[in-house]
Design an enzyme around this catalytic site. Structure first.
Site, PDB file in Angstrom:
ATOM      1  N   LYS A 103      58.790  40.248   3.860  1.00 10.12           N
ATOM      2  CA  LYS A 103      58.785  41.700   3.992  1.00 10.12           C
ATOM      3  C   LYS A 103      58.954  42.413   2.654  1.00 10.12           C
ATOM      4  CE  LYS A 103      60.951  45.366   6.748  1.00 10.12           C
ATOM      5  NZ  LYS A 103      61.495  46.226   5.689  1.00 10.12           N
ATOM      6  N   PHE A 380      46.341  57.829   4.124  1.00  6.49           N
ATOM      7  CA  PHE A 380      45.754  56.963   3.102  1.00  6.49           C
ATOM      8  C   PHE A 380      44.415  57.554   2.663  1.00  6.49           C
ATOM      9  CE2 PHE A 380      48.942  54.218   4.684  1.00  6.49           C
ATOM     10  CZ  PHE A 380      49.086  53.149   3.813  1.00  6.49           C
ATOM     11  N   TRP A 408      54.525  58.824  -0.414  1.00  8.03           N
ATOM     12  CA  TRP A 408      54.422  57.635  -1.250  1.00  8.03           C
ATOM     13  C   TRP A 408      53.826  58.004  -2.606  1.00  8.03           C
ATOM     14  CZ3 TRP A 408      50.714  54.802  -3.814  1.00  8.03           C
ATOM     15  CH2 TRP A 408      51.081  53.517  -4.234  1.00  8.03           C
TER      16      TRP A 408
END
Length: 554
Positions: A103, A380, A408
């Site tokens: 992860k 995105f 992000w």
């Protein structure tokens, strides 16, 4: 493109005293752990009687495409700060197992991170080490009691307490110890859990004071006698020493986001095998020091949010003012049957097939729990306007708005739209209710979660689980919440059933009591409490140079 660790290492951090001042904490209320970390004295809670608005961030069932729940949580907090709100964030601490496994780190990503990122992902302030030490002290005292004459008549074949280590190590799932002759202990079958699955982790995260912590530790059941009576840590006289090991670990940790927002990062039970929330102490500290406190719960809303609401909120008297459900178009297309290599092209048919996963989570939050809700879509570059429009259309049919998030890439600036919607939602009147009555029989509570939250048809029980439920009921442990251990990848107990499966039956194979934490643990499917490393673990790519600079962490 810079990696997360490169972004974090290039950031100019503010002294932790400045961050504490922003949260309204005085110099005598914090304990320094270097320049950029501190623990907050528990007395800081007693001095404050205000509470801010509580915002819970959750998500769809995770996929390899990524959803960005922690990133969204941090970016939302920074977004709220940018629109002039006094805000704090409360997060879980990462476990070393996933950090070195598959992860990776769990301190956010891109320009929405909590820092110092390397410290948080590695040893941090030593909380997990303390939890592991307390867990293993109890194991040592248990085996020593048996070795020294076994006055409590503990049946070695009925010991339920396992040792723990904060690492993915499948080799330790089942062991035989006490070998080497009479002077080296009593031979028996044993095993290890990962530290985040230890009941001590749950106990610490649900405790509200040192005295409450000690009382909970005393109630921990380690096994049963030859007469089938439970044996507790209190009977072994272990609770005091365990509490001594945990007295500093109980204090919430204070760090900051890349934009200087105060962040309480504390505790870290997994949501698939434990209750998946940061500590009650950290959440309360965030509420006392911010007008808005943003927190998250692990994995999808079927696990983390369910346990946050049915366990943590019930025990701590918390009620969220708003819930954010995080999704990406990419992940929804995976739920619709596409492979990871096919996600870059517009595919409305696959998106429509995957959207029921998001819609079921949203409906649960809004209609089962009665809470105001917004969907945050991490956008995105490959997401098309038509795909975004389809998500908005389907959510609006449920009476829920969608906010696009680019935290992000842009940090708090990319979370301003979401922040404004959350502020609006916090003024709406919710009608919060639990998914089940904690006084109901164990089976009734399990079935309520399976049918109301997972969307399943029912539950089947192994003969062993049936016997365990009967025993726990006879002992009076049936009047507690249930903590269901289940795969995070599906609403069902079968990780291959993506989207929003129906008419499935969940199989319960094991039921045990976490008397210290105060809930019944229900193990379903093939869920394990000790993960293993993948073929190519992240640890192979992590390094440190001669100057102490870490690379490859995330």
């Amino acid at each position: 493109m810079k990696t997360d660790i490169e972004i974090a290492q290039e950031a100019k951090l503010q002294p932790i005293a400045t961050v504490a001042e922003r949260a309204g904490l005085s110099e005598d209320e914090i304990e320094y752990y270097g320049k950029y970390k501190a623990k907050v004295e528990l007395s800081a809670l007693e001095k404050r009687d205000r509470n801010g608005k509580l915002i819970l961030v959750t998500a769809i069932n995770p996929t390899p495409a990524g959803e960005g729940k922690t990133t969204t949580t941090i970016g939302l907090a920074d977004g709220l700060a940018r629109i002039g709100k006094k805000v704090t964030v409360a997060l879980r601490e990462p476990s070393l197992g996933p950090v070195f496994g598959i992860k990776g780190g769990a301190a956010g990503g891109g320009y929405a991170q909590v820092v110092p990122m390397e410290d948080i992902n590695l040893h941090f302030t030593g909380d997990f080490h303390a939890i592991g030490a307390a867990n293993n002290l109890l194991a040592a005292m248990l085996d020593n009691h048996i070795f020294q004459g076994n006055a409590l008549r503990i049946d070695p074949k009925k010991i339920t307490w396992r040792r723990c280590v904060d690492m993915n190590d499948r080799q330790l799932r089942f062991v035989v110890d006490g070998l080497g002759g009479a002077k080296n202990g009593v031979p028996r079958e044993d095993g290890y859990d990962i530290t985040v699955a230890s009941e001590i982790m749950a106990v610490l995260c649900l405790s509200t004071s040192l005295s409450d912590l000690k009382e909970r530790l005393s109630r921990v059941i380690v096994g049963y006698t030859y007469d089938d009576e439970p044996v507790t840590a209190g009977q072994l006289k272990a609770a005091g020493a365990m509490c001594a090991l945990l007295k500093d670990a109980l204090k919430p940790n204070l760090v900051q986001t890349l934009e200087g927002t105060p962040a309480f990062v504390h505790g870290g039970p997994f949501a698939n095998i434990a209750h998946g929330c940061n500590s009650v102490m950290a959440t309360r500290m965030a509420l006392k020091t911010g007008d808005y406190a943003v927190t998250e719960a692990g994995f999808g809303a079927d696990l983390g949010a369910e346990k946050f609401l049915d366990i943590k909120c019930r025990m701590a008297g918390l009620v969220p003012d708003a819930v954010v459900v995080v999704a990406t178009v990419r992940a929804l297309k995976m739920h619709g049957g596409l492979s990871k290599t096919e996600l870059g092209e517009e595919n409305l048919a696959a998106l429509e097939r995957g959207l029921p996963n998001l819609l079921r989570h949203v409906s649960n939050v809004k209609n089962v729990y009665g809470l105001p809700c917004v969907v945050a879509v991490n956008r995105f570059p490959t997401d098309t306007d038509a795909e975004i429009a389809l998500v908005i259309e389907k959510c609006k049919a449920l009476g829920v708005n969608v906010a696009l998030s680019t935290v992000w890439a842009e940090g708090g600036k990319g979370g301003e739209e979401l922040a404004r919607e959350v502020v609006r939602l916090c003024e709406e009147k919710g009608d919060f209710r639990f998914a089940y009555d904690e006084k109901a029989p164990i089976k009734e509570k399990i079935e309520a979660v399976v049918k109301k939250i997972y969307g399943g048809a029912g539950v089947s029980y192994t003969a062993e689980a049936e016997a365990q439920i009967g025993r726990l009921t006879a002992l009076g442990f049936d009047k507690t919440p249930v903590c269901i251990a289940k795969t995070q990848y599906s609403f069902s107990d079968d990780m291959t059933k993506l989207g929003a499966p129906e008419e499935f039956v969940v199989t319960v194979r094991n039921v045990k009591i976490s008397a210290g934490a105060g809930f019944v643990v229900v193990l379903t499917g093939n869920i394990m409490t000790m993960p293993g490393l993948p073929k190519s673990p992240a640890a192979e790519r992590i390094d440190v140079d001669g100057n102490g600079k870490i690379t490859g962490l995330f």
